[in-house]
Design an enzyme around this catalytic site. Structure first.
Site, PDB file in Angstrom:
ATOM      1  N   LYS A 101       0.859  -1.177   0.000  1.00  0.00           N
ATOM      2  CA  LYS A 101       0.000   0.000   0.000  1.00  0.00           C
ATOM      3  C   LYS A 101       0.900   1.233   0.000  1.00  0.00           C
ATOM      4  CE  LYS A 101      -3.593   2.678   0.455  1.00  0.00           C
ATOM      5  NZ  LYS A 101      -4.461   2.892  -0.704  1.00  0.00           N
ATOM      6  N   CYS A 145      -2.650   9.625  -6.789  1.00  0.00           N
ATOM      7  CA  CYS A 145      -3.841   9.280  -6.001  1.00  0.00           C
ATOM      8  C   CYS A 145      -4.910  10.351  -6.203  1.00  0.00           C
ATOM      9  CB  CYS A 145      -3.520   9.140  -4.511  1.00  0.00           C
ATOM     10  SG  CYS A 145      -5.020   8.704  -3.580  1.00  0.00           S
TER      11      CYS A 145
END
Ligand code: SIN
Length: 311
Positions: A48, A130
């Site tokens: 992650k 992101c």
């Protein structure tokens, strides 16, 4: 019958399969990372994206399955840079890419300075894409800012580094980002992150399906496959051969993996389909890919990588 060979290469480390997890899916906690390490037909894994400090991420609901994919607004929940650095240094059991995300250009420099000073020598991916951080843009849509960050990073960073990119939709933008990226000794690009700021409407309830940002979120899964293939193809055509292309997006079948590789992907990541089907998906995808290769008479991935025909 001749044995089909799915072996691939991660910057010099040989892998049994070209399949990866997409960062964000089943890779946040130590348990999840260990599950990935024990998953057959997963060639390598990605953590992650780590930020300098641990983050709770956006409020729930923040992931929603759709018939042809998913929408998410996770907001980079993660256990923080130190946790993932410890994992790759101490607990790594399978080739792993350490993903790091910066909430600002200054953060990126701080993170990579820490990484440069650490004992870690393995591959890292800087997430420049992101779409789910409230108030923050996707850095890689700003070509000048991306150039500035990479220029500063490579003034001190000497270890293997790639970038995670958002999808581009205009041929001029492919030219512009490739021109920037080709200036730097990047190991790879990972393309695509989710298609940012989609919106799903629950017609019965007359409302959105995720909480943060008024329901706007990143799209993944089958619906983004054509966009992912276009980005893999367009970037492979423009980037220096030394910059590998990791194809991410829209994979639900072995045929989709085949298509990514035909467009030029060196490795292929799976995100939404892992959420829908679990980690067993990698066995199915590998078996389906082998079946297609056998039917076509291909023995290795190199036999067809990048060989997409035009009309
Ligand atoms: C998220 O945590 O919001 C998704 C990760 C990403 O899009 O980079």
């Amino acid at each position: 019958m001749t044995e089909i060979d799915l072996s691939a290469d991660l910057f010099g480390q040989s892998l049994q399969s070209p399949l990866l997890n997409a960062s964000g899916v089943h890779c946040q906690t130590k348990e999840e990372l260990n599950d990935l390490a024990n998953t057959s037909n997963l060639g390598a894994m990605v953590t992650k994206s780590a930020t300098l400090q641990a983050r709770e991420g956006n409020p729930n609901p923040r992931y929603h399955d759709l018939a042809n994919g998913s929408i998410n607004s996770m907001g980079l929940p993660n256990l923080g840079y130190d946790f993932y650095l410890d994992y790759v240094l101490e607990d790594q059991q399978k080739p792993t890419i350490l993903s790091v995300a910066a909430l600002s250009a200054a953060d990126a420099i701080t993170l990579l300075k820490k990484l440069q000073a650490s004992d870690y020598q393995g591959p890292t991916e800087l997430n420049l894409s992101c779409p789910n951080i409230v108030g923050e843009p996707q850095l890689a849509y700003d070509f000048e800012a991306t150039d500035q960050v990479l220029s500063e990073v490579f003034s001190f960073y000497t270890k293997p580094l790639g970038v995670k990119l958002p999808p581009y939709f205009d041929l001029v933008h492919f030219d512009q980002i490739a021109k920037v990226l080709n200036k730097y000794p990047l190991t790879h690009v990972n393309t695509i992150n989710s298609v940012g700021n989609g919106l799903w409407v629950d017609v019965e309830k007359e409302q959105v399906v995720t909480k943060a940002k008024g329901g706007f979120g990143g799209l993944g899964g089958a619906m983004v496959l054509p966009t992912a293939l276009a980005n893999v193809r367009a970037l492979r055509q423009r980037l220096n051969p030394s910059i590998k292309v990791l194809g991410t997006g829209g994979v639900t079948t072995g045929a989709d993996v085949f298509a990514h590789i035909l467009c030029g992907a060196d490795l292929v990541s799976v995100g939404t389909q892992v959420m829908k089907e679990g980690l067993g998906v990698y066995d199915r995808l590998a078996a389906e890919l082998k079946e297609i290769m056998a039917a076509k008479g291909y023995q290795t991935l190199d036999d067809f990588r990048g060989q997409l025909k035009e009309l």
